[in-house]
Scaffold this motif. Structure first.
Motif, PDB file in Angstrom:
ATOM      1  N   VAL A 695       0.716  -1.082  -0.026  1.00 54.72           N
ATOM      2  CA  VAL A 695       0.057   0.008  -0.058  1.00 54.72           C
ATOM      3  C   VAL A 695       0.956   1.062   0.084  1.00 54.72           C
ATOM      4  N   SER A 696       0.672   2.175  -1.083  1.00 62.45           N
ATOM      5  CA  SER A 696       1.388   3.359  -0.910  1.00 62.45           C
ATOM      6  C   SER A 696       0.265   4.391  -0.254  1.00 62.45           C
ATOM      7  N   LYS A 697       0.944   5.305   0.566  1.00 59.74           N
ATOM      8  CA  LYS A 697      -0.025   6.163   1.212  1.00 59.74           C
ATOM      9  C   LYS A 697      -0.544   7.245   0.091  1.00 59.74           C
ATOM     10  N   TRP A 698       0.283   7.566  -0.956  1.00 60.71           N
ATOM     11  CA  TRP A 698      -0.132   8.556  -1.836  1.00 60.71           C
ATOM     12  C   TRP A 698      -0.058   8.133  -3.189  1.00 60.71           C
ATOM     13  N   SER A 699      -1.022   8.162  -3.948  1.00 65.10           N
ATOM     14  CA  SER A 699      -1.106   7.632  -5.530  1.00 65.10           C
ATOM     15  C   SER A 699      -1.980   8.566  -6.272  1.00 65.10           C
ATOM     16  N   PHE A 700      -1.490   8.829  -7.427  1.00 60.97           N
ATOM     17  CA  PHE A 700      -1.842   9.794  -8.499  1.00 60.97           C
ATOM     18  C   PHE A 700      -2.043   9.179  -9.759  1.00 60.97           C
ATOM     19  N   PHE A 731       6.130   1.677  -0.707  1.00 63.71           N
ATOM     20  CA  PHE A 731       5.375   0.717  -0.200  1.00 63.71           C
ATOM     21  C   PHE A 731       6.302  -0.539   0.429  1.00 63.71           C
ATOM     22  N   SER A 732       5.545  -1.257   1.240  1.00 63.53           N
ATOM     23  CA  SER A 732       6.495  -2.474   1.783  1.00 63.53           C
ATOM     24  C   SER A 732       6.075  -3.490   0.966  1.00 63.53           C
TER      25      SER A 732
END
Length: 807
Positions: A695-700, A731-732
């Motif tokens: 999971v990326s905290k930010w995505s655009f 992401f992890s």
């Protein structure tokens, strides 16, 4: 994200490009969504309606945009929809998550459900692996976020991907498309549709994709990670009267890639003694990775790679218009045959000589639903039945380098290759999965502005499994537990592969529900709020379970509890500037108890991991999208998502590699520094508060297209230029976050430019990952806690040309 950029751009705008000049508007003609005054029409609630009228977070990608951006499978779709995550080390080990939720990150276990449902023309695909096909003659794709159990046949707690293909027509039509590019990329698509009689129509579509691999294997002198896909789909539509449609469909997809491998990325210190970590073990056998720069794209894997995937099935859909309501029946059978060969030691040494788990799946589904619409109420009620059978025959074998690699150097057996060479485990397993449900959802229009929408679901699940592992030494002698034979050689062999036989079972009833209230503040402004109490069925461990000190299976770990899901969401959907602009916003929070997590203890004998329940997980965030089309000459979109997905409580999680590999201890004792001889490893770690994997905290995602009318070679049309970009933060890439397996954030930029005519002719050039960004799709922790980290680099820059025509 709500009716996303693609709703504003990819369906409406791309459809307009192909429409005749006298039909052009902001409609979706020609892409499978229907013209509703400039809106995008979806079937998310099992009826046709404007996406802006649906109180649900949804993104819509039209078939034209799928083609023009090269997003020809679910994996590439994630670049257009920021909260969709797709990870695949091979077709079987594929995960599709939404907002960080769906299935555990890591190697696949057949014994659990997926949290994201994938539907093709209303037919549920029970395994993500069985939906890794190339999109074939697709009209549009809807990505629905949040629980969908009261509207869809199979319960899904994270969302659904609803794929609609183009249907048979009673007017003759066809299309053909050919693409070529670097890496010997070749793709051809074609579809033809038309009447066979006054009441019978047919449609046939075919797709073929080939590409050379992007990684070179110096051991086999071959490129790996190639593509070799063939897809076929045929449909017959019988319409004896205006109120009855019967559609018989069949499809087949064959994938035969030279796949799937990895490259060396790095090593990191663990709790193992230094002489049992990767660098020392490799040096002892005179081994060095072919390259320590992953983006040289070189590997030396010595096990032949194979990823043969056959997917197909047939369905019969009957739609009977009963006036204000429609009765629909969907009967389907699907199969999936998987024939792999992997290199699970991630090196050029013959440590794990063979690792393969061929599987054969058959699934049968029956859905019956009734849709009713009136001025005061709309409702859907349905029943769903599901049966699945999966059979797997696994083989894992050790090679000539295994003794030196896996047995402690202080043990003289480590210098005897025959101890482990030829040691083989044969794994036999099957799964019987039965599910049945009643579901329904009501939309009560109290006033023209206010609608209340309750939904309920009653569900029954039953899973019956069998797992057997038989172990044989290099001379073909079966190794048995508790047979009175004990010696150092056998002990060393059983530390690698342990015989086991279990027959786990699980069954349970669940009741779930949701409630949504929506209000039209203005004709083009909708606000809504949703609460859903959902669940994800319990599961069974199909790949073996941990053992106790006497090598007996710990049967308490054979089953995992159902997930309990509480979901909250609120959003606003708006259109303005004469519906030339759309802005949508949603906020969400999902709390899960008994989250089903993937656990891997790093031993060769439990390579495929097992499932366990984490305490609590939470995913929360904000999604926004904006699209604008000021004129038919320009359109643009921008989507963004912030996703905070964390373990709220997971006190007995597997430890990361830097805290693993030493002498296991209990309690709160602090491990020694990594690499300290005799280091201590905690039996488990408390990772509460850490981020969920993948999971990326930010995505655009963002893009634009501009065009200008021209006459070229006597043909009137448009010259156009398009751009699509995506950005995501780090992401992890491990179920437990590790300092060694964080994947850095990256951005991708794709361009296209070409000429198209109003009659449907289109020729254009394209480049993907235009700036040749180096990035990883996944990182993998090598077995045995030696500190090896391998990885799968993302595609480099690719470019090519496409020519297509509609007729």
């Amino acid at each position: 994200m709500l009716a996303s950029m693609t709703a504003g751009l990819t369906v409406s705008a791309q459809a307009e490009e192909a429409a005749p000049a006298d039909q052009k508007s902001e409609s979706s003609v020609g892409t499978g969504a229907h013209d509703r005054g400039g809106d995008i029409v979806v079937t998310a609630r099992r009826r046709q309606e404007s996406s802006q009228e649906v109180p649900l977070a949804i993104s819509v990608v039209g078939g034209e945009h799928i083609d023009s951006t090269g997003s020809f499978n679910v994996g590439r779709l994630q670049q257009l929809t920021p909260t969709l995550q797709y990870y695949s080390s091979n077709p079987r080990n594929t995960a599709v998550n939404i907002r960080g939720l769906g299935v555990p990150f890591g190697l696949t276990n057949d014994g659990i459900e997926q949290g994201v449902g994938i539907y093709v023309d209303d037919v549920y695909n029970s395994r993500v692996a069985s939906a890794t096909f190339d999109f074939l003659d697709v009209a549009q794709v809807e990505v629905l976020r949040g629980p969908q159990g009261t509207l869809y046949g199979k319960n899904t707690t994270a969302g659904a991907i609803n794929i609609t293909t183009n249907q048979p027509t009673f007017d003759f039509e066809g299309k053909a498309e050919v693409s070529v590019g670097n890496y010997n990329f070749k793709q051809a698509k074609a579809a033809i549709s038309g009447p066979l009689s006054e009441t019978l129509a047919a449609r046939i579509a075919v797709s073929s994709t080939n590409r050379k691999g992007t990684i070179y294997n110096v051991t086999t002198s071959e490129h790996i990670q190639s593509q070799d896909n063939l897809g076929l789909r045929g449909q017959l539509l019988w319409k004896p009267i205006d109120t009855l449609e019967v559609t018989l469909a069949g499809d087949f997809s064959n994938q035969d890639a030279n796949c799937c491998g990895s490259v060396y990325v790095r090593t990191g210190l663990t709790q193992r003694a230094l002489n049992r970590q990767f660098e020392a073990l490799a040096a002892a056998q005179g081994y060095a990775p072919v390259s320590r720069n992953a983006f040289d794209r070189l590997t030396d894997l010595d096990t032949p790679l194979r990823a043969k995937n056959k997917i197909g099935g047939a369905s019969l859909r009957v739609k009977w218009d009963l006036g204000e309501g429609t009765l629909t029946s969907i009967t389907a059978w699907r199969f999936w045959d998987w024939d792999p060969s992997n290199d699970r030691d991630f090196t050029g040494l013959p440590i794990v000589a063979l690792s393969q788990n061929p599987s054969q799946q058959d699934q049968y589904t029956q859905e019956l639903r009734y849709n009713y619409s009136s001025d005061a109420i709309d409702f859907v009620v349905g029943a769903f039945g599901f049966y699945q059978r999966i059979d797997t025959q696994g083989t894992e074998a050790q090679g000539a380098a295994a003794s030196r690699w896996s047995i402690a150097p202080s043990n003289a057996l480590s210098r005897d290759p025959t101890v482990l060479d030829g040691l083989v485990a044969y794994n036999t397993q099957y799964l019987k999965n039965t599910s049945a449900a009643l579901f329904g959802q009501l939309s009560w229009h109290i006033t023209p502005e206010l609608t209340l929408q309750p939904g309920v679901r009653l569900n029954y699940d039953k899973k019956e499994g069998f797992y057997q592992r038989r172990v044989f030494d290099g001379q073909g002698t079966e190794l048995l537990l508790n047979d009175g034979v004990t010696n150092a050689r056998k002990t060393a062999q059983l530390a690698i592969y342990t015989p086991q036989e279990i027959a786990p079972e699980f069954s349970d009833w669940n009741f779930s529900y949701d409630f949504t209230a929506s209000y039209k503040v203005a004709p083009d402004v909708l606000v809504y709020a949703t609460y859903a109490k959902s669940f994800k069925s319990g599961g069974i461990n199909q790949n073996g379970v941990p053992v106790d000190g006497s090598n007996n299976p710990i049967l308490a770990t054979a089953t995992v509890k159902p997930e309990s899901v509480h979901h909250y969401e609120a959003g606003i959907k708006t259109q303005f500037w004469d519906r030339k602009a759309t802005f949508n916003l949603s906020i969400f929070r999902t709390d899960i108890s008994n989250y089903q997590a993937n656990v891997n203890n790093g031993q060769y004998g439990v390579l495929r991991g097992y499932l366990a329940n984490a305490g609590e997980v939470r995913s929360q965030g904000v999604e926004a999208d904006f699209s604008i089309r000021p004129s038919e000459r320009f359109n643009a979109y921008a989507n963004g998502a912030y996703t905070d997905a964390t373990y709220r409580k997971f006190v007995d999680a597997p430890c990361p590699p830097e805290l693993s590999g030493g002498t296991t201890v209990t309690g709160t004792q602090t491990p020694s520094a990594p690499g300290t001889p005799g280091g201590l490893s905690p039996a488990n770690c408390d990772i509460s508060g850490s981020r969920l994997p993948g999971v990326s905290k930010w995505s655009f995602s963002f893009g634009a297209e501009a065009n200008t009318p021209v006459t070229l070679l006597g043909k009137e049309g448009q010259v156009y230029f398009g751009y699509d970009g995506s950005v995501r933060s780090n992401f992890s890439s491990n179920p437990t976050a590790s300092a060694y397996t964080w994947v850095d954030g990256y951005s991708l930029h794709n361009f296209r430019a070409g000429f198209r005519t109003d009659s449907g002719f289109d020729v254009y050039g394209w480049v993907r990952n235009a700036f040749d960004a180096n990035y990883y799709e996944q990182l993998f922790v090598g077995p045995g806690n030696t500190g090896l980290i391998a990885g799968l680099p993302g595609d480099p820059r690719t470019w090519g040309f496409t020519i297509k025509s509609n007729f």
